[in-house]
Design an enzyme around this catalytic site. Structure first.
Site, short mmCIF file in Angstrom:
data_model
loop_
_atom_site.label_atom_id
_atom_site.label_comp_id
_atom_site.label_asym_id
_atom_site.label_seq_id
_atom_site.Cartn_x
_atom_site.Cartn_y
_atom_site.Cartn_z
N ARG A 119 0.86 -1.19 0.00
CA ARG A 119 0.00 0.00 0.00
C ARG A 119 0.90 1.23 0.00
O ARG A 119 1.43 1.62 1.04
CB ARG A 119 -0.86 -0.05 1.28
CG ARG A 119 -2.03 0.91 1.32
CD ARG A 119 -2.66 0.87 2.70
NE ARG A 119 -1.89 1.64 3.66
CZ ARG A 119 -1.83 1.39 4.97
NH1 ARG A 119 -2.50 0.39 5.50
NH2 ARG A 119 -1.10 2.14 5.76
N HIS A 159 -3.56 4.26 5.03
CA HIS A 159 -4.74 3.39 4.96
C HIS A 159 -5.90 4.13 4.31
O HIS A 159 -6.53 3.65 3.38
CB HIS A 159 -5.12 2.91 6.37
CG HIS A 159 -6.49 2.33 6.47
ND1 HIS A 159 -6.85 1.17 5.81
CD2 HIS A 159 -7.60 2.76 7.13
CE1 HIS A 159 -8.13 0.90 6.07
NE2 HIS A 159 -8.60 1.85 6.86
N TYR A 210 3.55 4.39 12.16
CA TYR A 210 3.85 2.97 12.40
C TYR A 210 4.76 2.32 11.37
O TYR A 210 5.27 1.24 11.57
CB TYR A 210 2.53 2.17 12.49
CG TYR A 210 1.55 2.41 11.36
CD1 TYR A 210 1.71 1.77 10.13
CD2 TYR A 210 0.47 3.29 11.50
CE1 TYR A 210 0.81 1.99 9.10
CE2 TYR A 210 -0.43 3.51 10.48
CZ TYR A 210 -0.25 2.86 9.28
OH TYR A 210 -1.14 3.08 8.26
#
Lengths: 376, 324
Positions: free
Chosen positions: A259, A263, A272
């Site tokens: 990705r 998100h 993160y």
């Protein structure tokens, strides 16, 4: 008595086009033609432009939360290309816009959907796909139901149901794979492993080395492919689809990609994601190797690249204009799609636009009903 | 006309609808060869084949989830959840998916399915086999919830549910599966969803109930003094609730007692009380009384009759309400 082996399984890994654009000619035989790859690359450009434009719309306050598909282009398009358009059935979750558009979903629908207008999920009848689902993993079972219906009616249609790496931890995906296999339903489970489920990486999602190996426990073939390799994704899905069409039941295909985005626009992956990981993944971007391949084959050049991007920008500008032109939804529609026929109290709630009690039976307090005073 | 019990009446409705409509598939745990743990689907697999009456894996979410796909694809599934206590694993698929298919797709897709579920206590069953969760589903927009008490109503309502183009949860009060028989026509008929039934007319007080409690209410009313005239309403449909029948009655009697097997707090009785207040405020002679299960877990069966409303508790509530 000595121990014997009750069962032994194996998960193949398929890569046909490497990150430098080199093709394994023997594995590629009978897969994508030059024209196919060119066409799919043009789709990648269009989708990347769409994705970045949607991101900008969100940042400028013109669109709600949007999940970018950046990086998923080969994984989604390879699977979509392997399906019979208008015949096989696509079950997306929400990060496969390239597949949905490839199957004909009008592009402004997705902008409507994320723009808070449910009509963006009213999939036109001639488009063979289900509405987007937000609740993770629920859609796999719907895919099995569809596949079962096709089998029941003796139609030779196959379902491709997408889900992410995170969804493999939901009970529903396991129930779906179990049922699909028991029923020998014509369905392909397409797991797009993009390394992150919001902030949770693979090693916190599963104790298994691959997601594909979960197929073994359900008695169906599983395969892991390089999800940035349009040839490998296409071939694995095509073989799985044709196997399902023959009545041999489902396959689990894990497409390993990344990705290259947060998100959603509400997320900040810097919180993160380890340093350097994004940059490393960007080097594996499916668009880079697809372009390299086309250039090696003398099918692509800077001029074509420039023209295709210009065309994509114009198309996406038109799509945004089209989404902007959609009239606002009618607030009666809050009610009208709850049931085929609305119960009396729901009609009352719709027509009076309130739910409180006084005035519900105005004749009781000596007043005549005055529906014209309804607070529309 | 043959006299049938609830099990036979439901079986007959299933058989007739399956004969009429090839799109119908029954699926669930043990529904095929075994005919269901209560034998409600007995003989159907033999008659219609394994492709139409399907023994499913032990997977409640899967039963509902695949039914959603089947329904979206144009079939008319009738999933069975073996006991209401096992609705838990299917709750997500029922409420976040089945109930929202029409809304989410702006009616481009529909979800015609009838979820059959035995419900309620009183049969000496283990934990999770005796609950009454109907108000949870009545609170979920997009679902219809039905609970017939008698064989005649069950056949007609099930036929309506199966023909309905939206998802219906069809609760079957298992305590009265085989305790009551009545004449049930062989020929097909429907009873509209959303219509309550006045079981017994009266002038002093209205009792509103549904499911197996109907029979406890009848017993309670039988034990009242001759001169007390009670109107008894069997709701039959939980949602959409037939407030017109309730309000018409309570405006006449001025007093109402709602009897439910489910826990008291946020049960359907609370909704009915509020509706009566909204619709009949100026006609009420007494506060609406609720006779309900306690706000506890359903006890194991040695204590289940202490938990469930019975004729004594119902009779006391009626007398208290009349004396107010």
């Amino acid at each position: 008595m000595p121990l014997t082996t009750a069962y032994q399984g194996e998960i193949p890994y398929l890569q046909i086009l490497d990150p430098d654009g080199n093709l394994d000619e023997s594995l590629a035989k009978g897969t994508l033609s030059d024209a196919d790859v060119k066409h799919l690359y043009e789709h990648m450009i269009l989708n990347r432009e769409y994705d970045d434009s949607a991101f900008r719309l969100q940042r400028s306050g013109r669109l709600g939360t949007f999940p970018q598909c950046k990086g998923h282009e080969a994984a989604a398009l390879g699977a979509a290309r392997a399906m019979r358009k208008g015949h096989d059935y696509l079950v997306p979750y929400y990060r496969e816009n390239p597949a949905s558009f490839y199957h004909g979903l009008p592009m402004h629908y997705i902008l409507m959907f994320w723009g808070g207008d449910e009509r963006g999920n009213a999939i036109p009848r001639n488009i063979s796909m289900s509405p987007l689902t937000i609740a993770i993993g629920t859609q796999g079972l719907h895919g099995v139901g569809h596949a079962w219906a096709f089998k029941y009616r003796k139609e030779d249609r196959v379902v491709v149901a997408f889900f992410g790496d995170g969804a493999t931890s939901t009970g529903d995906i396991h129930e779906a794979m179990n049922w699909g296999s028991v029923l020998k339903a014509p369905i392909v489970f397409s797991c797009i492993n993009n390394a992150w489920a919001i902030s949770v990486p693979q090693d916190k999602q599963t104790g298994a080395e691959t997601f594909a190996q979960k197929a073994i426990a359900y008695g169906m073939p599983g395969i892991r492919v390089d999800g940035n390799d349009i040839f490998a994704v296409y071939k694995a899905h095509r073989d799985a689809i044709e196997n399902a069409r023959k009545g041999n039941g489902p396959t689990l295909v894990e497409s390993v990609t990344y990705r290259i985005a947060d998100h959603t626009t509400a997320d900040d992956a810097r919180r993160y994601r380890p340093a350097g990981e994004l940059e490393a993944a960007q080097k594996l971007d499916p668009m880079i190797r697809t372009r390299k391949y086309l250039e090696t084959r003398k099918l692509w050049n800077d001029e074509l690249e420039k023209k295709t991007w210009e065309k994509a920008k114009a198309t996406v500008a038109d799509v945004i204009a089209q989404a902007d032109k959609v009239s606002p939804p009618d607030s009666d529609d809050i009610f009208n799609h709850t049931f085929e026929e609305l119960p009396p109290d729901l009609i009352r709630q719709r027509d009076l636009r309130h739910t409180h009690s006084i005035g519900l039976n105005p004749e009781e307090i000596g007043l005549k009903p005055q529906p014209e005073e309804a607070a529309h | 006309m043959p006299k049938l019990n609830l099990v036979d009446a439901i079986n007959l409705a299933l058989r007739q609808e399956m004969e009429r409509d090839e799109r119908i598939i029954i699926l669930g745990e043990d529904v095929g060869k075994n005919g269901g743990v209560f034998r409600v689907t007995d003989g159907l697999q033999k008659r219609f084949g394994e492709h139409r009456v399907v023994d499913s894996p032990l997977s409640e979410s899967g039963i509902i989830g695949t039914s959603i796909g089947l329904a979206q694809a144009g079939l008319r599934p009738i999933p069975e959840i073996q006991f209401e206590g096992f609705l838990g694993p299917a709750y997500d698929q029922i409420t976040t998916q089945a109930a929202r298919v029409r809304s989410r797709s702006r009616s481009a897709l529909t979800c015609p399915m009838t979820i059959r579920v035995p419900v309620g206590g009183g049969i000496h069953a283990p934990e999770h086999h005796s609950d009454s969760p109907e108000s949870i589903y009545a609170h979920t927009p997009g679902l219809k919830v039905v609970m017939p008490a008698t064989p005649y109503d069950a056949k007609g309502l099930l036929t309506s549910a199966i023909r309905d183009n939206d998802p219906v949860i069809f609760f079957e009060p298992k305590r009265v599966y085989r305790t009551y028989k009545e004449e049930v026509p062989e020929e097909e008929y429907t009873i509209p969803i959303g219509k309550a039934k006045v079981v017994q007319e009266g002038t002093d007080l209205t009792v509103i109930t549904w499911g197996a409690m109907l029979f406890q209410c009848l017993e309670a009313i039988d034990q009242l003094p001759e001169e007390v005239s009670v109107e008894l309403i069997d709701l039959r449909t939980i949602y959409p609730i037939d407030i017109d029948t309730i309000a018409e009655s309570v405006r006449r009697t001025g007093r109402a007692v709602v009897v439910q097997e489910a826990p008291k707090t946020c049960g359907l009785g609370a909704e009915i009380s509020a509706l009566i207040m909204e619709h009949c405020f100026l006609h009420l002679q007494a506060p609406v009384q609720r006779v309900a299960g306690y706000d506890t877990c359903m006890p194991y069966y040695k204590l289940e009759l202490d938990y469930l409303p019975d004729a004594t508790k119902i009779g006391k509530a009626i007398k208290d309400c009349l004396a107010y």
